[in-house]
Design an enzyme around this catalytic site. Structure first.
Site, short mmCIF file in Angstrom:
data_model
loop_
_atom_site.label_atom_id
_atom_site.label_comp_id
_atom_site.label_asym_id
_atom_site.label_seq_id
_atom_site.Cartn_x
_atom_site.Cartn_y
_atom_site.Cartn_z
N GLY A 45 0.84 -1.19 0.00
CA GLY A 45 0.00 0.00 0.00
C GLY A 45 0.87 1.24 0.00
O GLY A 45 2.00 1.20 0.51
N GLN A 50 2.88 9.89 1.55
CA GLN A 50 4.18 9.21 1.60
C GLN A 50 5.10 9.59 0.43
O GLN A 50 6.28 9.26 0.43
CB GLN A 50 3.99 7.69 1.61
CG GLN A 50 3.32 7.20 2.88
CD GLN A 50 3.21 5.69 2.88
OE1 GLN A 50 2.30 5.13 2.29
NE2 GLN A 50 4.15 5.03 3.54
N CYS A 92 5.53 -0.10 7.61
CA CYS A 92 5.16 1.06 6.80
C CYS A 92 6.38 1.53 6.03
O CYS A 92 7.47 1.58 6.60
CB CYS A 92 4.66 2.18 7.73
SG CYS A 92 4.21 3.69 6.85
N LEU A 93 6.19 1.83 4.76
CA LEU A 93 7.34 2.27 3.93
C LEU A 93 7.95 3.57 4.47
O LEU A 93 9.11 3.86 4.18
CB LEU A 93 6.90 2.46 2.47
CG LEU A 93 6.45 1.19 1.74
CD1 LEU A 93 5.94 1.53 0.34
CD2 LEU A 93 7.57 0.17 1.66
N HIS A 134 -4.80 0.87 7.44
CA HIS A 134 -3.49 1.52 7.46
C HIS A 134 -3.47 2.74 6.52
O HIS A 134 -2.99 3.81 6.89
CB HIS A 134 -2.42 0.49 7.04
CG HIS A 134 -1.01 0.99 7.06
ND1 HIS A 134 -0.08 0.57 8.00
CD2 HIS A 134 -0.36 1.87 6.28
CE1 HIS A 134 1.08 1.18 7.77
NE2 HIS A 134 0.93 1.97 6.71
N GLU A 135 -4.01 2.55 5.30
CA GLU A 135 -3.98 3.64 4.32
C GLU A 135 -4.97 4.75 4.68
O GLU A 135 -4.65 5.93 4.53
CB GLU A 135 -4.25 3.11 2.90
CG GLU A 135 -3.25 2.06 2.41
CD GLU A 135 -1.79 2.46 2.57
OE1 GLU A 135 -1.46 3.65 2.42
OE2 GLU A 135 -0.96 1.57 2.86
N HIS A 138 -3.30 6.90 7.11
CA HIS A 138 -2.34 7.81 6.48
C HIS A 138 -3.02 9.09 6.00
O HIS A 138 -2.51 10.19 6.16
CB HIS A 138 -1.69 7.15 5.25
CG HIS A 138 -0.40 6.45 5.54
ND1 HIS A 138 0.69 7.07 6.11
CD2 HIS A 138 -0.01 5.17 5.30
CE1 HIS A 138 1.68 6.20 6.22
NE2 HIS A 138 1.28 5.02 5.74
ZN LIG Z 1 2.25 3.27 5.80
#
Ligand SMILES: [Zn+2]
Length: 169
Positions: A45, A50, A92-93, A134-135, A138
């Protein structure tokens, strides 16, 4: 085009994104770039903040690029129903190399707009439910570490501060 991924500590990750209002060719290009960026980083995702864009837009593919049918674009997503519980490792990236057991709903239903602007509702379970939550977090300026215990969260923040000092973040 592959965007650099913004890491924890940047303000854009902790403020709510603006709604997507224009469903045009620019959005299509942006979404294609977001998929490319996500696959290059081996993520499932990626949310617009991000890559430094404060926008309520994310892409998800829990098959990691193996199944074209699992590519999802969510503009202005809202979690409209959640049920059950799962506690699995989450990452998470924007917090590379930090993973922690995070409790999420087992089933989640999201309402969002597609690339065309058409509204749809989609339910997912397991990893997909986790990705929705999660998204959506964000896009509201929230990171997965906000779901951890204070002790665990402070430990991660402390380690990141050290890495920032050492020029490794
Ligand atoms: Zn993330």
């Amino acid at each position: 085009m592959i965007y650099p991924i913004v890491k924890y500590g940047q303000e854009v990750l902790e403020k709510p994104g603006a709604p997507v209002t224009k469903f045009d060719g620019n959005l299509e290009k942006l979404v294609a770039d977001m998929f490319e960026t996500m696959y290059a980083a081996n993520g499932v995702g990626l949310a617009a903040p991000q890559i430094g864009l404060s926008l309520k837009l994310c892409v998800i593919d829990v098959s990691c690029g193996k199944d074209p049918n699992s590519r999802l674009v969510l503009a202005n997503p809202v979690i409209v129903a959640a049920e059950g519980e799962q506690a699995e490792e989450e990452g998470c990236l924007s917090l590379p190399d930090f993973r922690a057991k995070t409790t999420r709903p087992l089933h989640a239903t999201v309402r969002a707009q597609a690339l065309s602007g058409t509204e749809f509702t989609l339910s997912g379970e397991g990893l997909l439910a986790r990705a929705f939550c999660h998204e959506a977090d964000h896009l509201g300026g929230k990171l997965f570490i906000s779901h951890l215990s204070r002790l665990k969260r402070d430990s991660i923040k402390r380690q990141i501060r050290k890495m920032v000092k050492a020029g490794e973040w």
